[in-house]
Design an enzyme around this catalytic site. Structure first.
Site, PDB file in Angstrom:
ATOM      1  N   CYS A 216      -1.334  28.514  76.734  1.00  0.00           N
ATOM      2  CA  CYS A 216      -0.821  29.890  76.623  1.00  0.00           C
ATOM      3  C   CYS A 216       0.369  30.012  75.675  1.00  0.00           C
ATOM      4  O   CYS A 216       0.436  30.937  74.864  1.00  0.00           O
ATOM      5  CB  CYS A 216      -0.488  30.446  78.002  1.00  0.00           C
ATOM      6  SG  CYS A 216       0.860  29.600  78.869  1.00  0.00           S
TER       7      CYS A 216
ATOM      8  N   HIS B  50       2.920  31.110  82.876  1.00  0.00           N
ATOM      9  CA  HIS B  50       1.976  31.707  81.929  1.00  0.00           C
ATOM     10  C   HIS B  50       2.680  32.752  81.080  1.00  0.00           C
ATOM     11  O   HIS B  50       3.613  33.422  81.535  1.00  0.00           O
ATOM     12  CB  HIS B  50       0.820  32.365  82.686  1.00  0.00           C
ATOM     13  CG  HIS B  50      -0.302  32.830  81.801  1.00  0.00           C
ATOM     14  ND1 HIS B  50      -1.088  31.964  81.086  1.00  0.00           N
ATOM     15  CD2 HIS B  50      -0.749  34.089  81.501  1.00  0.00           C
ATOM     16  CE1 HIS B  50      -1.992  32.656  80.392  1.00  0.00           C
ATOM     17  NE2 HIS B  50      -1.801  33.932  80.625  1.00  0.00           N
TER      18      HIS B  50
ATOM     19  N   HIS C  62      -4.238  36.762  75.444  1.00  0.00           N
ATOM     20  CA  HIS C  62      -3.713  35.461  75.887  1.00  0.00           C
ATOM     21  C   HIS C  62      -4.842  34.450  75.932  1.00  0.00           C
ATOM     22  O   HIS C  62      -5.972  34.727  75.513  1.00  0.00           O
ATOM     23  CB  HIS C  62      -3.043  35.605  77.254  1.00  0.00           C
ATOM     24  CG  HIS C  62      -3.959  36.073  78.353  1.00  0.00           C
ATOM     25  ND1 HIS C  62      -3.747  35.815  79.685  1.00  0.00           N
ATOM     26  CD2 HIS C  62      -5.126  36.802  78.332  1.00  0.00           C
ATOM     27  CE1 HIS C  62      -4.694  36.358  80.437  1.00  0.00           C
ATOM     28  NE2 HIS C  62      -5.543  36.960  79.630  1.00  0.00           N
TER      29      HIS C  62
END
Length: 301
Positions: A206, A261, A273
């Protein structure tokens, strides 16, 4: 000599040497070229000499070691990290003998291992740093600290380009946000790999994805999601805009707010993402578990 006299004398000396360094152009209005940004950083850093040291203080009257650099760069519209650890990985690595005005320089007490204090190189074998032992922002000889040197990073090379790369954009922030999203979209479907190298575009995790996308838009971000959450301006969920970085915890029910994240808000209630099997993808954000996991939102555009 009193502290006030020392500060005045040091500041005058620094400004004189800085004027010579910058070809007598310090203080004059100029386009935001590489040289003028260097000049701005040098002027700001030297203007802070004599300010008090305080651990983790963000200014403008007191400064911690890393926070002095964070504050200085913020004044010219560039968001960087706020810890020595994150800043020691920011921008571009440069050698000890290749430093230029505006470079961040890092030191440790024995010249090995992780840095424990840092400063801003201003040219003429001088750097400015907020010293705990001297309880003030001070001016030091760079060469005298050569045995304590552990690294240097160049921010301005990474953030200075024709598209204004990381400073307050001359183009509207909305246009820069559209550019970020467009860059991200070209990686749609790229596989997810935890701990993926920041040097590859064949896989992403991420934070390597957000780092890559923003880098291609001319904005330098630290490597991991926690470090990325320390840069930029914090905004509320109700003020969320396209291009903002959205940081999340592990699950809705997690008692810890540890960031696990990061995603890019893409507008229209969506985030861009990467995770799991889809890899780089769009996900619905509004009203979903993604939204409920939000810990922090940062704006770097």
């Amino acid at each position: 000599m009193t502290k006030r006299d020392w500060v005045m004398k040091s500041t005058v000396a620094v400004m004189l040497s800085t004027s010579l360094l910058m070809g007598g152009q310090v203080g004059q209005a100029a386009a935001k070229t590489q040289d003028s940004k260097q000049s701005d950083v040098v002027q700001i850093a030297t203007s802070l000499i004599g300010k008090d040291y305080e651990y983790k203080a963000k200014g403008p009257k007191q400064f911690g070691s890393a926070e002095l650099a964070t504050y200085t760069y913020k004044q010219i519209g560039i968001s960087i990290g706020s810890t020595i650890s994150s800043l020691s990985k920011a921008g571009k690595k440069v050698s000890q003998n290749s430093v230029e005005p505006g470079d961040l320089v890092f030191f440790s007490s024995n010249g090995t291992g992780s840095p424990t204090f840092m400063g801003i190189y201003i040219g003429n074998d001088q750097f400015v740093y907020s010293s705990q032992s001297e309880d003030a922002v001070v001016l030091k000889s760079y060469s005298e600290y050569s045995n304590k040197f552990v690294g240097a990073r160049r921010i301005l090379d990474e953030t200075s380009s024709s598209d204004n790369s990381g400073s307050k954009p001359e183009q509207p922030a909305s246009n820069l946000a559209d550019k970020v999203i467009k860059i991200g979209e070209k990686y749609m479907g790229t596989k997810y790999k935890y701990g993926s190298s920041s040097s590859t575009t064949k896989t992403f995790d991420c934070s390597s994805f957000t780092q890559r996308v923003f880098k291609e838009a001319g904005i330098t971000l630290p490597r991991d999601s926690h470090q990325q959450s320390t840069v930029g301006t914090t905004v509320s969920k109700k003020n969320l805009q396209k291009g903002d970085l959205v940081f999340m915890k592990a699950s809705v029910n997690s008692s810890s707010d540890r960031i696990t994240h990061v995603a890019i808000y893409a507008g229209d209630g969506k985030i861009l993402h990467t995770y799991g099997s889809p890899g780089v993808t769009y996900s619905k954000f509004d009203g979903t578990n993604w939204e409920k996991r939000v810990v922090k939102i940062k704006r770097v555009l």
